[in-house]
Scaffold this motif. Structure first.
Motif, PDB file in Angstrom:
ATOM      1  N   TYR A  99       1.106  -1.284   0.054  1.00  0.00           N
ATOM      2  CA  TYR A  99      -0.146   0.071   0.003  1.00  0.00           C
ATOM      3  C   TYR A  99       0.783   1.361   0.048  1.00  0.00           C
ATOM      4  O   TYR A  99       1.864   1.243   0.462  1.00  0.00           O
TER       5      TYR A  99
ATOM      6  N   PRO B 291      -3.194  -1.509   6.916  1.00  0.00           N
ATOM      7  CA  PRO B 291      -2.073  -0.904   6.301  1.00  0.00           C
ATOM      8  C   PRO B 291      -1.906   0.525   6.826  1.00  0.00           C
ATOM      9  O   PRO B 291      -0.612   0.641   6.410  1.00  0.00           O
ATOM     10  N   ARG B 292      -2.675   1.244   7.176  1.00  0.00           N
ATOM     11  CA  ARG B 292      -2.374   2.592   7.453  1.00  0.00           C
ATOM     12  C   ARG B 292      -2.474   2.947   8.969  1.00  0.00           C
ATOM     13  O   ARG B 292      -2.018   4.095   9.451  1.00  0.00           O
TER      14      ARG B 292
END
Length: 120
Positions: free
Chosen positions: A59, A103-104
């Motif tokens: 990502y 992912p973040r």
């Protein structure tokens, strides 16, 4: 659990750097391994992350997509960030992190920063 990031430095705009993050003290299978950065006077922001499940997924923040590449060597518990076509606005302290939520966000473990300075 320890994460150690290194590889920062001073580079001219248009140049490249490769950051490395070595993880120790745990098993990171199934963990998201990510890079974040914080520029002076700004909040920390997501840069890139990767996770290995049945395949390999990565990502990227829109600001680095197409210029930065994240990779991971699971055997060495190391994640890399290849940064190409660097811009002055990429100047920041870069941090690696590991987590299981996404992912973040939701990273549990953080390494110390490594400074990247891009001169114009």
């Amino acid at each position: 659990v320890q994460l150690q990031a290194f590889g920062g430095g001073l580079v001219q705009a248009g140049g490249s750097l490769r950051l490395s993050c070595a993880a120790s003290g745990g098993t990171f299978s199934g963990y998201y391994m990510g890079w974040f950065r914080q520029a002076p006077g700004k909040e920390r922001e997501f840069v890139a992350s990767t996770v290995t499940w049945s395949g390999y997924t990565s990502y990227y923040a829109d600001s680095v997509k197409g210029r930065f590449t994240i990779s991971r060597d699971s055997a060495k518990n190391t994640v890399y960030l290849q940064m190409d076509s660097l811009k002055p606005e990429d100047t920041a302290d870069y941090y690696c992190a590991a987590g299981r939520e996404g992912p973040r966000y939701g990273y549990e473990y953080w390494g110390q920063g490594t400074k990247v300075t891009v001169s114009s």
